[in-house]
Write an enzyme that holds these catalytic residues in place. Structure first.
Site, PDB file in Angstrom:
ATOM      1  N   LYS A 119      36.045  39.002  44.856  1.00  0.00           N
ATOM      2  CA  LYS A 119      37.663  38.794  45.591  1.00  0.00           C
ATOM      3  C   LYS A 119      37.911  37.709  46.913  1.00  0.00           C
ATOM      4  O   LYS A 119      37.856  36.890  47.336  1.00  0.00           O
ATOM      5  CB  LYS A 119      39.270  39.072  44.739  1.00  0.00           C
ATOM      6  CG  LYS A 119      39.165  39.190  43.284  1.00  0.00           C
ATOM      7  CD  LYS A 119      39.859  39.650  42.473  1.00  0.00           C
ATOM      8  CE  LYS A 119      40.404  39.881  41.113  1.00  0.00           C
ATOM      9  NZ  LYS A 119      41.440  40.921  40.639  1.00  0.00           N
ATOM     10  N   LYS A 200      29.434  38.533  33.944  1.00  0.00           N
ATOM     11  CA  LYS A 200      30.380  39.101  33.314  1.00  0.00           C
ATOM     12  C   LYS A 200      31.638  37.847  33.081  1.00  0.00           C
ATOM     13  O   LYS A 200      31.498  36.333  34.050  1.00  0.00           O
ATOM     14  CB  LYS A 200      31.264  39.784  33.729  1.00  0.00           C
ATOM     15  CG  LYS A 200      32.863  40.106  32.969  1.00  0.00           C
ATOM     16  CD  LYS A 200      33.871  41.216  33.830  1.00  0.00           C
ATOM     17  CE  LYS A 200      34.146  40.309  34.910  1.00  0.00           C
ATOM     18  NZ  LYS A 200      35.281  41.155  35.570  1.00  0.00           N
ATOM     19  N   LYS A 203      37.757  34.899  33.950  1.00  0.00           N
ATOM     20  CA  LYS A 203      38.758  33.817  33.546  1.00  0.00           C
ATOM     21  C   LYS A 203      38.070  32.512  34.943  1.00  0.00           C
ATOM     22  O   LYS A 203      38.879  31.314  34.821  1.00  0.00           O
ATOM     23  CB  LYS A 203      40.154  34.559  34.585  1.00  0.00           C
ATOM     24  CG  LYS A 203      40.943  34.810  32.436  1.00  0.00           C
ATOM     25  CD  LYS A 203      42.319  35.625  33.458  1.00  0.00           C
ATOM     26  CE  LYS A 203      42.308  36.871  33.140  1.00  0.00           C
ATOM     27  NZ  LYS A 203      43.446  37.493  32.895  1.00  0.00           N
TER      28      LYS A 203
END
Ligand code: TYM
Length: 334
Positions: A119, A200, A203
């Site tokens: 992130k 993966k 969102k």
């Protein structure tokens, strides 16, 4: 509403961030497992809004996302007569325990977190909240002395850290926290992107064919699945299949709840086009009733308010008593 939290049976806790669209990865990795086990335990399911704000969220959108997520929990089958649905920021003890745990957590442990590294690589400026994110997650779990934490595979490292923090606290200040165990679903713990089965399903991914969101209309679901990446073969071969085919089979199996033998008997040799058609039909048939329940729930905002209020009221005494104990152990307060 439901029985008061009394800790006579082991407690389950899990959470989802109210950011972006919930997708079938979240549903199969977490929510279906919650629904499956909720009645065997005292269950608490959190909308972790304090985690969401570790990256900037537009306030009006966040307010809506929090309620939408609560409605999706209910539409997925979380039973509010038994389980508690809690908005994390409505129980101040989450943040208080997070600070206390921060003080026993070495920075080196947090620097090793792969989700933080991934992130942080996407942010121009890295907020301290993003760094502390896993400590807040540990606080969510330890606050309720949860014994079982049902999550998808991507949360394994955070759960290990939670146990490390609990152990360190117990070693420094005496036995205080229950050691939480991770519970992965048998199938569906890691759903991959439909456009790229090496990544993966996430969102925050922006590609049009990446995910199926729980509220996608049937036509869109079909289109996304029919366009999913497979490999250069033409029929399902269980010995040699690539990640794209494996992902489609995984999605079907998790939704259908079939055994491996059933899967082999049904799909071996099937052409990819037919496989996709069957996966699309299965996903649509499972999501349509969920979407209908969601529309019903969101049409009555008073009902949702009541569920969230009851959740916060039921868990606050448990949360407060843990914080009191932790402060006492640390020598804080009068
Ligand atoms: P979040 O919001 O990213 O994801 C919610 C849940 O969905 C699972 N999941 C997946 N499972 C299978 N395949 C995928 N592609 C996939 N993507 C996501 C996640 O494993 C998770 O179970 N840090 C957590 C939220 C959290 C939490 C907690 C969880 C905060 N406090 C305490 C458990 C206990 C998160 O960001 O999940």
């Amino acid at each position: 509403m439901g029985f008061p939290l009394g800790h006579m049976i082991p407690r389950v806790l899990s959470g989802v961030q109210p950011s972006g669209n919930l997708h079938i990865g979240n549903y199969l990795g977490a929510l279906t497992n919650w629904v499956r086990i909720q009645h065997d335990y005292e269950s608490i399911f959190c909308i972790v809004d304090l985690h969401a704000v570790t990256v900037f969220q537009k306030p009006d959108e966040l307010r809506v996302s929090i309620r939408d997520l609560a409605a999706l929990f209910l539409a997925s089958g979380i039973d509010p007569k038994h389980s508690r649905i809690v908005v994390q920021s409505s129980v101040p003890a989450h943040a208080e325990l997070a600070w206390l745990l921060t003080c026993v957590t070495p920075m080196g442990w947090l620097e090793r977190m792969t989700q933080f590294k991934a992130k942080a690589a996407l942010q121009e400026s890295i907020g301290d909240g993003l760094f502390q994110y896993p400590v807040l997650m540990a606080a969510d779990i330890l606050l309720y002395q949860a014994a079982i934490v049902p999550v998808g595979e991507d949360q394994l490292q955070h759960l290990e850290l939670t146990r490390d923090i609990a152990q360190r606290f117990n070693a420094l200040y005496g036995e205080t926290f229950v050691m939480p165990a991770t519970k992965l679903p048998a199938v569906g713990a890691r759903i991959m992107g439909l456009d790229d089965p090496s990544a993966k399903m996430s969102k925050s991914a922006t590609g049009a064919g990446h995910m199926v969101a729980l509220l996608d209309p049937p036509e869109r679901i079909k289109k996304t699945i029919m366009r999913a990446t497979t490999d250069s073969g033409s029929g399902v071969d269980f010995e040699t299949m690539g990640p794209g085919v494996a992902n489609l089979l995984n999605i079907f199996q998790a939704f259908a709840d079939w055994s491996n033998d059933q899967m082999r008997a049904h799909f071996a040799g099937m052409r990819y086009g037919d496989l996709k058609k069957q996966v699309a039909e299965m996903v649509v048939s499972k999501l349509e009733p969920l979407q209908a329940r969601y529309r019903e729930i969101t049409s009555d905002s008073g009902y949702l308010d009541g569920v969230l209020r009851a959740g916060a009221e039921a868990v606050t005494p448990v949360a407060d008593s843990t914080v009191r104990l932790v402060k006492q152990r640390m020598g804080l307060g009068a």
